[in-house]
Design a protein around this motif. Structure first.
Motif, short mmCIF file in Angstrom:
data_model
loop_
_atom_site.label_atom_id
_atom_site.label_comp_id
_atom_site.label_asym_id
_atom_site.label_seq_id
_atom_site.Cartn_x
_atom_site.Cartn_y
_atom_site.Cartn_z
N MET A 1 -61.11 56.98 88.84
CA MET A 1 -60.87 57.17 90.26
C MET A 1 -60.12 55.96 90.81
O MET A 1 -60.53 54.83 90.57
CB MET A 1 -62.20 57.36 90.99
CG MET A 1 -62.06 57.48 92.48
SD MET A 1 -63.47 58.11 93.42
CE MET A 1 -64.89 57.77 92.41
N THR A 2 -59.08 56.21 91.55
CA THR A 2 -58.30 55.12 92.12
C THR A 2 -59.06 54.49 93.30
O THR A 2 -59.90 55.13 93.93
CB THR A 2 -56.94 55.62 92.63
OG1 THR A 2 -57.16 56.52 93.73
CG2 THR A 2 -56.18 56.33 91.52
N PRO A 3 -58.76 53.21 93.60
CA PRO A 3 -59.41 52.57 94.75
C PRO A 3 -59.17 53.33 96.05
O PRO A 3 -60.03 53.41 96.92
CB PRO A 3 -58.77 51.18 94.78
CG PRO A 3 -58.35 50.93 93.37
CD PRO A 3 -57.92 52.27 92.84
N GLU A 4 -57.97 53.91 96.18
CA GLU A 4 -57.64 54.66 97.40
C GLU A 4 -58.51 55.91 97.52
O GLU A 4 -58.99 56.25 98.61
CB GLU A 4 -56.16 55.04 97.39
CG GLU A 4 -55.19 53.88 97.50
CD GLU A 4 -55.03 53.12 96.19
OE1 GLU A 4 -54.49 52.00 96.24
OE2 GLU A 4 -55.45 53.64 95.13
N ARG A 5 -58.68 56.61 96.39
CA ARG A 5 -59.51 57.81 96.38
C ARG A 5 -60.97 57.45 96.70
O ARG A 5 -61.63 58.13 97.48
CB ARG A 5 -59.42 58.48 95.01
CG ARG A 5 -60.26 59.75 94.85
CD ARG A 5 -59.71 60.88 95.67
NE ARG A 5 -60.34 62.15 95.33
CZ ARG A 5 -60.14 63.28 96.00
NH1 ARG A 5 -59.32 63.29 97.04
NH2 ARG A 5 -60.73 64.40 95.63
N LEU A 6 -61.45 56.38 96.10
CA LEU A 6 -62.82 55.92 96.35
C LEU A 6 -63.03 55.60 97.82
O LEU A 6 -64.03 56.00 98.43
CB LEU A 6 -63.13 54.70 95.49
CG LEU A 6 -64.48 54.03 95.73
CD1 LEU A 6 -65.62 54.96 95.35
CD2 LEU A 6 -64.57 52.72 94.94
N ALA A 7 -62.08 54.87 98.40
CA ALA A 7 -62.20 54.48 99.81
C ALA A 7 -62.22 55.71 100.72
O ALA A 7 -62.98 55.76 101.69
CB ALA A 7 -61.07 53.54 100.20
N ARG A 8 -61.37 56.69 100.40
CA ARG A 8 -61.30 57.88 101.25
C ARG A 8 -62.59 58.69 101.19
O ARG A 8 -63.09 59.16 102.21
CB ARG A 8 -60.12 58.74 100.83
CG ARG A 8 -59.90 59.94 101.74
CD ARG A 8 -58.62 60.67 101.42
NE ARG A 8 -58.42 61.80 102.32
CZ ARG A 8 -57.38 62.62 102.26
NH1 ARG A 8 -56.43 62.41 101.34
NH2 ARG A 8 -57.26 63.62 103.10
N ILE A 9 -63.15 58.85 99.98
CA ILE A 9 -64.39 59.61 99.85
C ILE A 9 -65.53 58.88 100.54
O ILE A 9 -66.35 59.48 101.24
CB ILE A 9 -64.73 59.87 98.36
CG1 ILE A 9 -63.67 60.77 97.73
CG2 ILE A 9 -66.11 60.52 98.23
CD1 ILE A 9 -63.84 60.98 96.25
N ASN A 10 -65.60 57.55 100.37
CA ASN A 10 -66.66 56.78 101.01
C ASN A 10 -66.56 56.83 102.53
O ASN A 10 -67.57 56.89 103.24
CB ASN A 10 -66.63 55.33 100.53
CG ASN A 10 -67.45 55.12 99.27
OD1 ASN A 10 -68.51 55.72 99.10
ND2 ASN A 10 -66.96 54.27 98.39
#
Length: 234
Positions: free
Chosen positions: A1-10
């Protein structure tokens, strides 16, 4: 999972409102259902309720543009089933209907635990829902038409609820339990592995703070092992 994807889900998980919901009272047109689900997702509603007869079809994933992956749907065969759940959760029940006691929807305090009941396209909210509601609400109109499309009406009310809750500081404060958040992070951050887990009947692993899979060697060995179900199919 990319950092951007992680940030968006969180960010999505941090803003979910567990005590604000919508109940679709026998709404049957898929475009209206899909639009309502998308709006619910956009304002941070965690789950919606739908009163649907047993033989009714629910909206497909394609028509809701993926929103169904983020908004849970609880289906009820009767409105009474849904109402009992609302009462058990201590929610104020608002029915969108014309009546002598109906008030402007903007006069309601949506910072309280709230369910907004929206009626179907032909008959509106059922009489059972009208009779059991704590308050009837209307959207004031000065034109020639008497009512709005159900998804449009729902959107106006949901965004008023969001406005009030943002002013009250109810967003950016995670309310969902840890297990649910872990499940969403894994399924939406590592969909290929999630699919394999379901196919092989392997428990989901933990997701660490960087969004990566945190699992022991046994889990990885089971993941890499040949899929017996696929072998049987061949």
């Amino acid at each position: 999972m990319t950092p951007e994807r992680l940030a968006r889900i969180n960010e999505m998980l941090d803003n979910r409102q567990v005590d604000l919901t919508v109940c679709l009272d026998k709404v049957h047109k898929t475009n209206n259902i899909a639009a309502t689900v998308r709006t619910a997702d956009s304002v941070g509603i965690h789950q919606i309720h739908a009163v649907m007869p047993e033989d009714s079809l629910w909206v497909s994933g394609n028509t809701s543009s993926g929103s169904h992956r983020w908004v849970n749907t609880i289906k009820h065969v009767t409105y009474q089933d849904a109402y009992q759940q609302f009462r058990a959760q201590g929610m104020q029940v608002l029915a969108t209907t014309f009546s002598d006691t109906a008030v402007d929807f903007r006069e309601i305090d949506y910072t309280k635990p709230t369910v907004i009941v929206l009626g179907n396209e032909r008959d509106g909210v059922s009489q059972e829902a009208i009779d059991s509601a704590d308050q009837h609400i209307i959207i004031p109109m000065v034109g020639m038409v008497q009512s709005l499309n159900v998804s449009v009406a729902g959107a106006l009310i949901m965004y008023e609820a969001q406005r009030q809750r943002q002013e009250a500081g109810l967003y950016n404060n995670r309310q969902l339990d840890h297990e649910y958040c872990q499940t969403k992070l894994f399924e939406q951050g590592h969909p290929v592995y999630a699919k394999a887990c379901r196919r092989k009947n392997i428990p989901y692993p933990a997701i660490d703070e960087l969004g990566q899979i945190s699992a022991d060697d046994d889990w990885w060995d089971r993941m890499r092992a040949p899929d017996q179900n696929e072998a049987l199919d061949e």
